[in-house]
Design an enzyme around this catalytic site. Structure first.
Site, PDB file in Angstrom:
ATOM      1  N   LYS A 194      -1.643  -8.765 -11.771  1.00  0.00           N
ATOM      2  CA  LYS A 194      -2.747  -8.854 -12.731  1.00  0.00           C
ATOM      3  C   LYS A 194      -2.759  -7.648 -13.670  1.00  0.00           C
ATOM      4  O   LYS A 194      -3.628  -7.553 -14.536  1.00  0.00           O
ATOM      5  CB  LYS A 194      -4.091  -8.902 -11.985  1.00  0.00           C
ATOM      6  CG  LYS A 194      -4.340 -10.214 -11.255  1.00  0.00           C
ATOM      7  CD  LYS A 194      -5.763 -10.235 -10.732  1.00  0.00           C
ATOM      8  CE  LYS A 194      -6.036 -11.375  -9.776  1.00  0.00           C
ATOM      9  NZ  LYS A 194      -5.798 -12.704 -10.307  1.00  0.00           N
ATOM     10  N   SER A 195      -1.819  -6.729 -13.498  1.00  0.00           N
ATOM     11  CA  SER A 195      -1.825  -5.518 -14.319  1.00  0.00           C
ATOM     12  C   SER A 195      -1.771  -5.815 -15.824  1.00  0.00           C
ATOM     13  O   SER A 195      -2.470  -5.151 -16.596  1.00  0.00           O
ATOM     14  CB  SER A 195      -0.675  -4.589 -13.908  1.00  0.00           C
ATOM     15  OG  SER A 195      -0.931  -4.086 -12.621  1.00  0.00           O
ATOM     16  N   THR A 203       5.572  -1.049  -8.609  1.00  0.00           N
ATOM     17  CA  THR A 203       4.952  -1.647  -7.431  1.00  0.00           C
ATOM     18  C   THR A 203       6.014  -1.985  -6.389  1.00  0.00           C
ATOM     19  O   THR A 203       7.182  -1.597  -6.531  1.00  0.00           O
ATOM     20  CB  THR A 203       4.062  -2.849  -7.851  1.00  0.00           C
ATOM     21  OG1 THR A 203       3.338  -3.293  -6.718  1.00  0.00           O
ATOM     22  CG2 THR A 203       4.868  -4.001  -8.427  1.00  0.00           C
ATOM     23  N   LYS A 260       8.424   2.196  -5.112  1.00  0.00           N
ATOM     24  CA  LYS A 260       7.710   3.454  -5.414  1.00  0.00           C
ATOM     25  C   LYS A 260       8.501   4.692  -4.992  1.00  0.00           C
ATOM     26  O   LYS A 260       8.395   5.737  -5.626  1.00  0.00           O
ATOM     27  CB  LYS A 260       6.340   3.448  -4.742  1.00  0.00           C
ATOM     28  CG  LYS A 260       5.419   2.460  -5.429  1.00  0.00           C
ATOM     29  CD  LYS A 260       4.062   2.414  -4.815  1.00  0.00           C
ATOM     30  CE  LYS A 260       3.351   1.188  -5.372  1.00  0.00           C
ATOM     31  NZ  LYS A 260       1.994   1.060  -4.916  1.00  0.00           N
ATOM     32  N   ASP A 315      -2.449   5.614  -6.929  1.00  0.00           N
ATOM     33  CA  ASP A 315      -2.928   4.668  -5.909  1.00  0.00           C
ATOM     34  C   ASP A 315      -4.053   5.250  -5.061  1.00  0.00           C
ATOM     35  O   ASP A 315      -5.081   4.602  -4.842  1.00  0.00           O
ATOM     36  CB  ASP A 315      -1.785   4.270  -4.964  1.00  0.00           C
ATOM     37  CG  ASP A 315      -0.882   3.226  -5.569  1.00  0.00           C
ATOM     38  OD1 ASP A 315      -1.319   2.513  -6.490  1.00  0.00           O
ATOM     39  OD2 ASP A 315       0.280   3.131  -5.114  1.00  0.00           O
ATOM     40  N   ALA A 350       3.323   2.020   6.718  1.00  0.00           N
ATOM     41  CA  ALA A 350       3.784   3.398   6.472  1.00  0.00           C
ATOM     42  C   ALA A 350       4.751   3.427   5.293  1.00  0.00           C
ATOM     43  O   ALA A 350       5.724   4.171   5.296  1.00  0.00           O
ATOM     44  CB  ALA A 350       4.438   3.955   7.739  1.00  0.00           C
ATOM     45  N   GLY A 351       4.460   2.615   4.284  1.00  0.00           N
ATOM     46  CA  GLY A 351       5.321   2.567   3.097  1.00  0.00           C
ATOM     47  C   GLY A 351       4.757   3.408   1.965  1.00  0.00           C
ATOM     48  O   GLY A 351       3.975   4.343   2.176  1.00  0.00           O
ATOM     49  N   ALA A 390       2.519   2.830  -0.365  1.00  0.00           N
ATOM     50  CA  ALA A 390       1.065   2.849  -0.577  1.00  0.00           C
ATOM     51  C   ALA A 390       0.402   3.840   0.389  1.00  0.00           C
ATOM     52  O   ALA A 390      -0.470   4.620  -0.006  1.00  0.00           O
ATOM     53  CB  ALA A 390       0.473   1.461  -0.396  1.00  0.00           C
ATOM     54  N   ARG A 447       4.896  -1.264  11.971  1.00  0.00           N
ATOM     55  CA  ARG A 447       5.850  -2.099  12.709  1.00  0.00           C
ATOM     56  C   ARG A 447       7.036  -1.245  13.156  1.00  0.00           C
ATOM     57  O   ARG A 447       7.419  -1.251  14.317  1.00  0.00           O
ATOM     58  CB  ARG A 447       6.309  -3.222  11.761  1.00  0.00           C
ATOM     59  CG  ARG A 447       7.250  -4.198  12.338  1.00  0.00           C
ATOM     60  CD  ARG A 447       7.504  -5.327  11.362  1.00  0.00           C
ATOM     61  NE  ARG A 447       8.092  -4.853  10.087  1.00  0.00           N
ATOM     62  CZ  ARG A 447       8.397  -5.634   9.071  1.00  0.00           C
ATOM     63  NH1 ARG A 447       8.152  -6.931   9.150  1.00  0.00           N
ATOM     64  NH2 ARG A 447       8.922  -5.133   7.970  1.00  0.00           N
TER      65      ARG A 447
HETATM   66  P1  NDP Z   1       6.301  -0.849   1.012  1.00  0.00           P
HETATM   67  O1  NDP Z   1       7.343  -1.893   0.816  1.00  0.00           O
HETATM   68  O2  NDP Z   1       6.594   0.549   0.646  1.00  0.00           O
HETATM   69  O3  NDP Z   1       5.878  -0.827   2.578  1.00  0.00           O
HETATM   70  C1  NDP Z   1       5.591  -2.020   3.233  1.00  0.00           C
HETATM   71  C2  NDP Z   1       4.953  -1.753   4.580  1.00  0.00           C
HETATM   72  O4  NDP Z   1       4.535  -3.010   5.130  1.00  0.00           O
HETATM   73  C3  NDP Z   1       5.866  -1.119   5.607  1.00  0.00           C
HETATM   74  O5  NDP Z   1       5.110  -0.237   6.405  1.00  0.00           O
HETATM   75  C4  NDP Z   1       6.351  -2.334   6.420  1.00  0.00           C
HETATM   76  O6  NDP Z   1       6.691  -2.025   7.750  1.00  0.00           O
HETATM   77  C5  NDP Z   1       5.106  -3.171   6.417  1.00  0.00           C
HETATM   78  N1  NDP Z   1       5.356  -4.627   6.620  1.00  0.00           N
HETATM   79  C6  NDP Z   1       5.983  -5.471   5.769  1.00  0.00           C
HETATM   80  N2  NDP Z   1       5.966  -6.732   6.260  1.00  0.00           N
HETATM   81  C7  NDP Z   1       5.319  -6.671   7.449  1.00  0.00           C
HETATM   82  C8  NDP Z   1       4.984  -7.634   8.433  1.00  0.00           C
HETATM   83  N3  NDP Z   1       5.313  -8.922   8.277  1.00  0.00           N
HETATM   84  N4  NDP Z   1       4.301  -7.237   9.525  1.00  0.00           N
HETATM   85  C9  NDP Z   1       3.945  -5.934   9.667  1.00  0.00           C
HETATM   86  N5  NDP Z   1       4.231  -4.960   8.771  1.00  0.00           N
HETATM   87  C10 NDP Z   1       4.915  -5.323   7.673  1.00  0.00           C
HETATM   88  O7  NDP Z   1       4.985  -1.397   0.285  1.00  0.00           O
HETATM   89  P2  NDP Z   1       3.766  -0.544  -0.318  1.00  0.00           P
HETATM   90  O8  NDP Z   1       3.388   0.469   0.681  1.00  0.00           O
HETATM   91  O9  NDP Z   1       4.101  -0.097  -1.682  1.00  0.00           O
HETATM   92  O10 NDP Z   1       2.622  -1.662  -0.478  1.00  0.00           O
HETATM   93  C11 NDP Z   1       1.917  -2.158   0.666  1.00  0.00           C
HETATM   94  C12 NDP Z   1       0.838  -3.150   0.224  1.00  0.00           C
HETATM   95  O11 NDP Z   1      -0.164  -2.488  -0.531  1.00  0.00           O
HETATM   96  C13 NDP Z   1       1.327  -4.313  -0.643  1.00  0.00           C
HETATM   97  O12 NDP Z   1       0.694  -5.500  -0.215  1.00  0.00           O
HETATM   98  C14 NDP Z   1       0.861  -3.934  -2.028  1.00  0.00           C
HETATM   99  O13 NDP Z   1       0.652  -5.098  -2.828  1.00  0.00           O
HETATM  100  C15 NDP Z   1      -0.441  -3.234  -1.711  1.00  0.00           C
HETATM  101  N6  NDP Z   1      -0.859  -2.299  -2.770  1.00  0.00           N
HETATM  102  C16 NDP Z   1      -1.972  -2.588  -3.487  1.00  0.00           C
HETATM  103  C17 NDP Z   1      -2.419  -1.743  -4.473  1.00  0.00           C
HETATM  104  C18 NDP Z   1      -3.628  -2.076  -5.236  1.00  0.00           C
HETATM  105  O14 NDP Z   1      -3.853  -1.473  -6.301  1.00  0.00           O
HETATM  106  N7  NDP Z   1      -4.491  -2.961  -4.748  1.00  0.00           N
HETATM  107  C19 NDP Z   1      -1.672  -0.512  -4.813  1.00  0.00           C
HETATM  108  C20 NDP Z   1      -0.563  -0.268  -3.950  1.00  0.00           C
HETATM  109  C21 NDP Z   1      -0.145  -1.160  -3.010  1.00  0.00           C
HETATM  110  P3  NDP Z   1       8.190  -1.509   8.152  1.00  0.00           P
HETATM  111  O15 NDP Z   1       8.202  -0.046   7.857  1.00  0.00           O
HETATM  112  O16 NDP Z   1       8.275  -1.829   9.591  1.00  0.00           O
HETATM  113  O17 NDP Z   1       9.149  -2.297   7.304  1.00  0.00           O
END
Ligand code: NDP
Length: 273
Positions: A15-16, A61, A65, A101, A127-128, A130, A151
């Site tokens: 939606k950005s 996004t 990042k 963020d 732990a990604g 965000a 995870r």
């Molecule tokens: P990353 O790809 O950096 O990290 C993803 C994370 O999600 C990892 O910790 C990963 O675990 C975990 N993960 C992915 N799939 C699964 C699953 N099926 N079950 C459990 N854990 C899972 O993503 P971001 O950190 O950049 O983004 C995370 C979320 O935050 C997204 O949904 C994004 O849209 C949202 N977001 C929203 C914002 C907003 O403005 N509203 C701003 C920033 C982010 P593992 O390490 O084990 O792979």
């Protein structure tokens, strides 16, 4: 017209573009803002080609990042602490990286929802990028504890270890989802990208009590799987990430254009859309 993009994969759902066009209209700025899909492993070429072609700024996004952090030649303190970049801009011929963020999420919690983080027990799932972006602004609010559950457990542990020097008098730990059994939190933030695939991490029901506020960083037109789970678990509130999205966008817009847009009207417009 000055050109801006959001780079991600997937990105078509973003939606950005709508948010920034509403900001531009409100503040009288002439900009174009579109989505830009980068193929996996090709973030650098995609971002570099955009800026080489005269692009003024980019949001970044999932899942790029950390790539953006590595690509930027200069980092703001927020981006440095986060180890992740969601906002790129040029300063002369230097590509700079910033992270909005965390400040955006804190603004949404404190001002739009009148919530409190000070003194609270906070659980962050994921732990990604965000989570990296929100940890420092959360710690600055002086919660009682922050637990990061992921995870891949080692990533949560490494993140907790890395931020511990900033966590004076705040309990900070990393663990796996199974380790949460028996604990109840004041706040549960879902910062996994599981909702993007319509999935939900396997979580013990005990983490949510009747006083718990749940917040999914993900947003969608339908209720997200995590918000539905939170409601069924009896949480006091289940909030989606639309407010965070608008607030982080406002912070990026200010970095690029030097003017801070008003967010409440934009958020209300998006809720109706
Ligand atoms: P990353 O790809 O950096 O990290 C993803 C994370 O999600 C990892 O910790 C990963 O675990 C975990 N993960 C992915 N799939 C699964 C699953 N099926 N079950 C459990 N854990 C899972 O993503 P971001 O950190 O950049 O983004 C995370 C979320 O935050 C997204 O949904 C994004 O849209 C949202 N977001 C929203 C914002 C907003 O403005 N509203 C701003 C920033 C982010 P593992 O390490 O084990 O792979």
């Amino acid at each position: 017209m000055d050109r801006y993009v959001v780079i991600g994969n997937p990105v078509s759902h973003s939606k950005s573009p709508l948010i920034h066009s509403l900001f531009a209209e409100q503040t009288g700025q002439a900009i174009e803002y579109t989505t830009l899909l980068a193929e996996s492993g090709h973030f650098n070429e995609t971002a570099q080609a955009f800026f080489a072609g005269g692009g003024k700024g980019a949001n970044v996004t999932v899942p790029f990042k950390q790539d953006a952090h590595a690509l930027a030649r200069r980092l703001t303190p927020e981006a440095q602490t986060a180890g992740a970049v969601n906002t790129l801009y040029m300063d002369g011929d230097v590509l700079c990286g910033h992270n909005t963020d965390g400040p955006g999420l804190v603004r949404d919690v404190l001002f739009n929802h009148q919530g409190t983080l000070a003194g609270k027990h906070i659980l962050i799932l994921g732990a990604g990028g965000a989570t990296r972006g929100i940890l420092q602004p959360f710690l600055a609010q002086q919660p009682a504890t922050i637990t990061i559950a992921n995870r891949t457990v080692s990533k949560a542990e490494i993140l907790a270890e890395g931020f511990r020097p900033l966590a004076e008098n705040i309990g900070l730990r990393g663990c796996g989802f199974d380790d949460l059994a028996g604990a109840t939190f004041d706040w549960v933030f879902n910062a996994t990208s599981a909702s993007l695939q319509g999935e939900m991490p396997a979580l013990p029901g005990t983490i949510v009590g009747t006083q718990t506020w749940c917040y999914d960083l993900m947003y969608s037109s339908d209720i997200t799987p995590f918000c539905r789970w939170a409601q069924l678990a009896g949480a006091a509130k289940a909030i989606d990430g639309l407010g965070m999205l608008v607030e982080q966008a406002a912070e990026s817009f200010e970095v690029w254009r030097g003017i801070r847009p008003e967010t409440a009207g934009v958020l209300a417009r998006l809720r109706q859309a």
